[in-house]
Design an enzyme around this catalytic site. Structure first.
Site, PDB file in Angstrom:
ATOM      1  N   HIS A 516       0.816  -1.217   0.000  1.00 41.41           N
ATOM      2  CA  HIS A 516       0.000   0.000   0.000  1.00 41.41           C
ATOM      3  C   HIS A 516       0.853   1.271   0.000  1.00 41.41           C
ATOM      4  CE1 HIS A 516      -3.732   1.985  -0.010  1.00 41.41           C
ATOM      5  NE2 HIS A 516      -4.397   1.186   0.783  1.00 41.41           N
ATOM      6  N   ASP A 520      -2.192   1.884  -4.662  1.00 42.51           N
ATOM      7  CA  ASP A 520      -3.468   2.155  -4.011  1.00 42.51           C
ATOM      8  C   ASP A 520      -4.529   1.172  -4.507  1.00 42.51           C
ATOM      9  OD1 ASP A 520      -2.439   4.309  -2.577  1.00 42.51           O
ATOM     10  OD2 ASP A 520      -2.784   5.690  -4.247  1.00 42.51           O
TER      11      ASP A 520
END
Length: 543
Positions: A516, A520
């Site tokens: 992450h 995204d």
């Protein structure tokens, strides 16, 4: 002039190597390019060739020993040349500073004198009994009751006390023959794990020097202490009342628990402990008579009650084997642990219609020089999709993000000792047949432990496929420093809805694991949409 030979770094993840085999002995002549040893790294067993010439004067590690990177493993030089200075220069600093010993001579002398008066239990012929670790979460134990008093003679298999842990009340075995010389705490008091709770030894042994060296609870009692007579007196009343009550059998809490689980009547067991007390070993060794349990149950139970079921006694044996962790497994554990606990993972899953892919693969294999697998199609599709979504083809570099313009796809392969990830480089520009041939070649090398560092370094994305094992879907840990990994499941024949009708179909689930910090959710989802479209229409991969 003599030169040292150091453990080389033979892969980007290697921190130490194991000498699998020496091909030269001390005294042998070594030329540049000669095979000196075989070294087991974290990924393969590799040949170590000498880049130096000379006579082998010294060999450090033996076969099977692990050595850190850059540590000295051998010395080459002229026959008879003195090489000890080279080894001394490489020794730890602590070994090269004897002059500091003189400076602290006076400081060391005081502890030395005190250590001379140190008394060990072995010197007195005694055995120290500490609070054992009776469960994986236990911090301390409470003495539920003592089964012996100071001055009693005990055997090695006697349960000297019942200890209440955080999970159950269990017995503590003496593991020593002799006289109980010391009890460290009274019933109801707690002791931490490894604290002294008792001492066993020859009768009349003076254990005062031993106690002075150990931290013991304030309420300790010894065979010489005046409290030795008062303790039995205090416990005599409850014992007597228990024995006078015919309805209660003297047994340890653990023995009662085991007897209840096995459906054994304690009144049928003869206790071997002090005063006929039943302990764990009595219950475990008890063999009920064929007719006795049924007769006892029938006599004890009223006619209106249901007859109790007596379960047969089953005694199992716990076994296990242990083996040292090899270099490959050490590195897998270290790197995957670092990846999982450093990179914040999240996962996205989609289902792919494989009907067209199955037809296309069959047609391709009719003309292809190498048989193409579904995994080859996925690798190619991933490489093409990464070109359209460079954010997924990235890696976290601490203070910057690297966006890779090339697509090097790591293909996870299971081998006997662990997992290897050889890399198909520039996969987006290669044909399906080319990719298939490379993957098959890597698989053969991996099984033979012939992969080289260049084969497994430099991936930008990884594909892990467990579909051949029938796994529907799964998640993978990212192969650092990649920013993502794709987990590929099996193709399943399932009902699907097409044009408003339920028809037979073939579906494969894939799961994208993302770091992450660089990928995204929306970015990962867009990549999966492109991948899904490519696999469902594989003709686009041939353009």
């Amino acid at each position: 002039m003599a030169e040292v030979v150091r453990m080389p770094k033979m892969s980007d993840t290697m921190t130490e190597g194991v000498i699998a085999k020496w091909h030269k002995n001390v005294g042998d002549k070594v030329n540049s390019g000669d095979l000196v040893a075989e070294i087991e790294t974290d990924k393969a067993t590799m040949d170590f060739e000498s880049y130096q010439e000379g006579t082998l004067l010294y060999i450090g590690p033996k076969e099977g020993e692990a050595v850190a990177i850059d540590a000295v493993i051998a010395v080459l030089g002229e026959p008879g040349e003195d090489f000890q200075a080279l080894l001394s220069a490489d020794a730890p600093a602590a070994e090269k500073a004897p002059e500091k010993t003189e400076e602290k001579k006076e400081e060391v002398s005081a502890p030395a004198e005190s250590s001379a008066s140190t008394v060990t239990p072995e010197e007195l012929g005694c055995t120290v009994i500490t609070m054992p670790l009776l469960s994986d979460t236990m911090k301390e134990g409470v003495i539920a009751q003592w089964n012996f008093k100071v001055g009693d003679t005990i055997k090695s298999d006697d349960a000297i006390a019942d200890v209440e842990t955080d999970k159950a009340t269990m017995e503590v075995t003496a593991y020593a023959d002799g006289t109980l010389l010391y009890v460290g705490l009274e019933a109801g008091e707690a002791a931490k794990v490894n604290d002294i709770i008792a001492i066993v030894g020859p009768a009349g042994t003076d254990i005062t020097p031993l106690l002075n060296q150990k931290s013991a609870p304030a309420k300790a009692e010894t065979a010489e202490a005046p409290k030795a007579d008062s303790a039995p007196a205090a416990t005599a009343a409850p014992v007597a009342s228990a024995s006078s009550d015919d309805s209660r059998v003297k047994a340890s809490p653990l023995a009662r628990k085991i007897a209840k689980e096995k459906g054994i009547n304690l009144s049928d067991i003869k206790g071997s402990a002090d005063g006929g007390r039943i302990v764990k070993k009595d219950v475990e060794s008890f063999v009920p008579a064929a007719a006795k349990p049924a007769e006892t149950t029938a006599a004890a139970a009223p006619a209106t009650e249901t007859k109790a079921i007596t379960l047969p006694t089953y005694v199992g044996e716990e076994r296990y084997t242990e083996k040292p962790v090899n270099q490959m497994r050490k590195t897998i554990a270290r790197r995957l642990g670092e990846s999982l606990f450093t990179a914040p993972h999240f996962y996205l899953t989609v289902s792919i219609d494989m009907d067209n892919a199955m037809v296309a693969r069959a047609q391709i294999n009719e003309v292809a020089p190498v048989k193409v697998s579904f995994n080859d199609i996925v690798v190619k599709a991933v490489a093409v999709a990464l070109k359209k979504h460079p954010a997924v083809n990235s890696s976290w570099q601490g203070d910057k993000i690297r966006f890779n313009e090339h697509t090097n796809i790591g293909v996870a392969m299971a081998v006997e000792d662990g997992l290897l990830v050889p890399v198909v480089r520039f996969a987006d520009g290669k044909s399906l047949s080319h990719i298939s041939a490379e993957v098959k070649d890597f698989a053969q090398k991996a099984k033979a432990k012939k992969l080289q560092p260049a084969d497994w370094e430099g991936s930008t994305f990884t594909v892990s496929n467990l579909g051949m094992f029938g796994i529907d879907e799964f998640t993978s840990i990212i192969n650092s420093p990649d920013g993502a990994i794709l987990s590929v499941g099996a193709i399943q024949a399932v009902p699907v809805v097409k044009n408003g009708a339920v028809v037979p179909g073939n579906v494969m689930k894939v799961t994208l694991g993302c770091d992450h910090r660089v990928v995204d959710g929306a970015t990962g989802a867009a990549f999966l949409q492109t991948l899904k479209a490519l696999v469902e229409n594989p003709v686009r991969l041939l353009a």
